[in-house]
Scaffold this motif. Structure first.
Motif, mmCIF file in Angstrom:
data_model
loop_
_atom_site.group_PDB
_atom_site.id
_atom_site.type_symbol
_atom_site.label_atom_id
_atom_site.label_comp_id
_atom_site.label_asym_id
_atom_site.label_seq_id
_atom_site.Cartn_x
_atom_site.Cartn_y
_atom_site.Cartn_z
ATOM 1 N N MET A 75 5.327 1.343 14.057
ATOM 2 C CA MET A 75 6.013 0.146 13.627
ATOM 3 C C MET A 75 7.499 0.447 13.415
ATOM 4 N N GLN A 76 8.365 -0.487 13.787
ATOM 5 C CA GLN A 76 9.803 -0.291 13.648
ATOM 6 C C GLN A 76 10.476 -1.577 13.177
ATOM 7 N N LYS A 77 11.664 -1.411 12.636
ATOM 8 C CA LYS A 77 12.548 -2.527 12.299
ATOM 9 C C LYS A 77 12.027 -3.449 11.204
ATOM 10 N N ILE A 78 11.056 -2.990 10.424
ATOM 11 C CA ILE A 78 10.598 -3.799 9.301
ATOM 12 C C ILE A 78 11.695 -3.846 8.241
ATOM 13 N N GLN A 79 12.047 -5.050 7.819
ATOM 14 C CA GLN A 79 13.075 -5.234 6.793
ATOM 15 C C GLN A 79 12.505 -5.722 5.460
ATOM 16 N N THR A 80 11.363 -6.412 5.533
ATOM 17 C CA THR A 80 10.764 -7.005 4.327
ATOM 18 C C THR A 80 9.264 -6.760 4.311
ATOM 19 N N ILE A 81 8.765 -6.369 3.159
ATOM 20 C CA ILE A 81 7.325 -6.258 2.932
ATOM 21 C C ILE A 81 6.906 -7.413 2.035
ATOM 22 N N VAL A 82 5.947 -8.197 2.488
ATOM 23 C CA VAL A 82 5.378 -9.277 1.671
ATOM 24 C C VAL A 82 4.005 -8.804 1.196
ATOM 25 N N TRP A 83 3.919 -8.531 -0.082
ATOM 26 C CA TRP A 83 2.693 -7.984 -0.671
ATOM 27 C C TRP A 83 1.789 -9.088 -1.197
ATOM 28 N N ASP A 84 0.493 -8.933 -0.947
ATOM 29 C CA ASP A 84 -0.521 -9.674 -1.682
ATOM 30 C C ASP A 84 -0.696 -8.974 -3.035
ATOM 31 N N TRP A 85 -1.248 -9.654 -4.010
ATOM 32 C CA TRP A 85 -1.393 -9.103 -5.356
ATOM 33 C C TRP A 85 -2.820 -8.660 -5.655
ATOM 34 N N ASN A 86 -3.736 -9.626 -5.769
ATOM 35 C CA ASN A 86 -5.104 -9.310 -6.193
ATOM 36 C C ASN A 86 -5.831 -8.472 -5.146
ATOM 37 N N GLY A 87 -6.286 -7.299 -5.550
ATOM 38 C CA GLY A 87 -7.026 -6.433 -4.647
ATOM 39 C C GLY A 87 -6.153 -5.514 -3.830
ATOM 40 N N THR A 88 -4.913 -5.927 -3.576
ATOM 41 C CA THR A 88 -3.997 -5.106 -2.783
ATOM 42 C C THR A 88 -3.192 -4.180 -3.680
ATOM 43 N N LEU A 89 -2.507 -4.747 -4.661
ATOM 44 C CA LEU A 89 -1.755 -3.954 -5.633
ATOM 45 C C LEU A 89 -2.480 -3.866 -6.977
ATOM 46 N N LEU A 90 -3.120 -4.958 -7.379
ATOM 47 C CA LEU A 90 -3.885 -4.974 -8.631
ATOM 48 C C LEU A 90 -5.349 -4.686 -8.321
ATOM 49 N N ASP A 91 -5.896 -3.657 -8.936
ATOM 50 C CA ASP A 91 -7.285 -3.275 -8.681
ATOM 51 C C ASP A 91 -8.208 -4.074 -9.609
ATOM 52 N N ASP A 92 -8.428 -5.335 -9.238
ATOM 53 C CA ASP A 92 -9.239 -6.230 -10.079
ATOM 54 C C ASP A 92 -10.592 -6.562 -9.456
ATOM 55 N N VAL A 93 -11.010 -5.765 -8.490
ATOM 56 C CA VAL A 93 -12.252 -6.077 -7.766
ATOM 57 C C VAL A 93 -13.450 -6.099 -8.705
ATOM 58 N N GLU A 94 -13.593 -5.078 -9.549
ATOM 59 C CA GLU A 94 -14.757 -5.026 -10.430
ATOM 60 C C GLU A 94 -14.721 -6.136 -11.471
ATOM 61 N N LEU A 95 -13.541 -6.461 -11.973
ATOM 62 C CA LEU A 95 -13.448 -7.576 -12.914
ATOM 63 C C LEU A 95 -13.842 -8.882 -12.238
ATOM 64 N N CYS A 96 -13.385 -9.094 -11.014
ATOM 65 C CA CYS A 96 -13.727 -10.325 -10.296
ATOM 66 C C CYS A 96 -15.217 -10.403 -10.016
ATOM 67 N N ARG A 97 -15.807 -9.282 -9.640
ATOM 68 C CA ARG A 97 -17.250 -9.265 -9.385
ATOM 69 C C ARG A 97 -18.016 -9.534 -10.678
ATOM 70 N N HIS A 98 -17.591 -8.912 -11.756
ATOM 71 C CA HIS A 98 -18.230 -9.140 -13.049
ATOM 72 C C HIS A 98 -18.113 -10.605 -13.469
ATOM 73 N N THR A 99 -16.945 -11.194 -13.234
ATOM 74 C CA THR A 99 -16.709 -12.582 -13.634
ATOM 75 C C THR A 99 -17.585 -13.542 -12.840
ATOM 76 N N ILE A 100 -17.652 -13.343 -11.526
ATOM 77 C CA ILE A 100 -18.479 -14.244 -10.716
ATOM 78 C C ILE A 100 -19.956 -14.059 -11.058
ATOM 79 N N ASN A 101 -20.357 -12.826 -11.385
ATOM 80 C CA ASN A 101 -21.745 -12.594 -11.765
ATOM 81 C C ASN A 101 -22.091 -13.276 -13.086
ATOM 82 N N ARG A 102 -21.147 -13.361 -14.006
ATOM 83 C CA ARG A 102 -21.382 -14.098 -15.250
ATOM 84 C C ARG A 102 -21.692 -15.559 -14.949
ATOM 85 N N LEU A 103 -20.933 -16.150 -14.034
ATOM 86 C CA LEU A 103 -21.162 -17.543 -13.666
ATOM 87 C C LEU A 103 -22.512 -17.704 -12.964
ATOM 88 N N LEU A 104 -22.849 -16.767 -12.096
ATOM 89 C CA LEU A 104 -24.114 -16.836 -11.357
ATOM 90 C C LEU A 104 -25.315 -16.725 -12.293
#
Length: 219
Positions: free
Chosen positions: A1-30
């Motif tokens: 890859m070349q000439k990249i000037q800007t990185i557009v980051w996603d937040w949930n799951g990409t930078l914030l490791d909230d997978v287990e919290l999200c799974r726990h939360t959806i399981n509470r609802l289920l």
């Protein structure tokens, strides 16, 4: 890859490791509704955008109970606990390195903007981002319009902007905006689903500098 000037980051799951919290939360609802819990494998296979479709696949009867009710119940439990989640391994180092090499960094999420900023305030990375962009409600339908608007207003050629996310939707968003995409398989969607997108896929955020040909300075 070349000439990249800007990185557009996603937040949930990409930078914030909230997978287990999200799974726990959806399981509470289920469980509250007499439905089966999701293990991590099942969770990553059914998770998708728009989130309403993920809820259907998880087993909720949206004819009997509106998605909006479920979404608000989910967020009421998730949001105050989300600030206890760790960042994904390597996040701070990679954001610092990219900033020092002159890359513009933007955080763009399908989270409601005020809630996103509330989360971000608890982590030592706020100053790494030139912009923080989110949506206006908690339903996480799509961030495609937000991404297109950002690219149009950026003044940059779309092929100099790289989207980094953890979902098939992140690839769809990047493609719709005419931008490149790298997916990280440490987040909310199963790696098999990400690989089918046909773009670069890494296991960890820490692999991104090498992929972009950016080498940390020694010393």
């Amino acid at each position: 890859m070349q000439k990249i000037q800007t990185i557009v980051w996603d937040w949930n799951g990409t930078l914030l490791d909230d997978v287990e919290l999200c799974r726990h939360t959806i399981n509470r609802l289920l469980v509250k509704r007499g439905l089966k819990r999701l293990d991590l494998e099942q969770y990553r296979r059914v998770f998708q955008f728009p989130i309403i479709e993920y809820y259907r696949k998880a087993g909720f009867d949206l004819e009997a109970e509106p998605f909006e009710v479920l979404a608000h119940e989910y967020m009421a439990y998730y949001q105050p606990r989300s600030i206890q989640c760790a960042l994904q391994e390597g996040t701070q180092q990679v954001l610092r390195l990219f900033q020092h090499t002159g890359l513009r960094q933007v955080l763009l999420s399908a989270s409601r903007l005020d809630l996103l900023k509330e989360q971000l305030a608890h982590y030592p990375i706020e100053d790494r981002f030139d912009q923080v962009l989110g949506i206006s409600d908690v339903y996480a339908h799509s961030k495609a319009a937000l991404a297109k608007r950002f690219v149009a207003q950026s003044g940059q050629p779309a092929d100099t902007i790289l989207f980094v996310g953890d979902s098939v939707h992140d690839h769809e968003v990047a493609s719709a905006a005419g931008c490149r995409c790298v997916l990280v398989a440490a987040g909310h969607e199963h790696k098999e689903k990400l690989l089918r997108c046909g773009c670069e896929t890494v296991d960890r955020v820490s692999e991104l500098p090498a992929l972009l040909g950016i080498v940390p300075e020694v010393g």
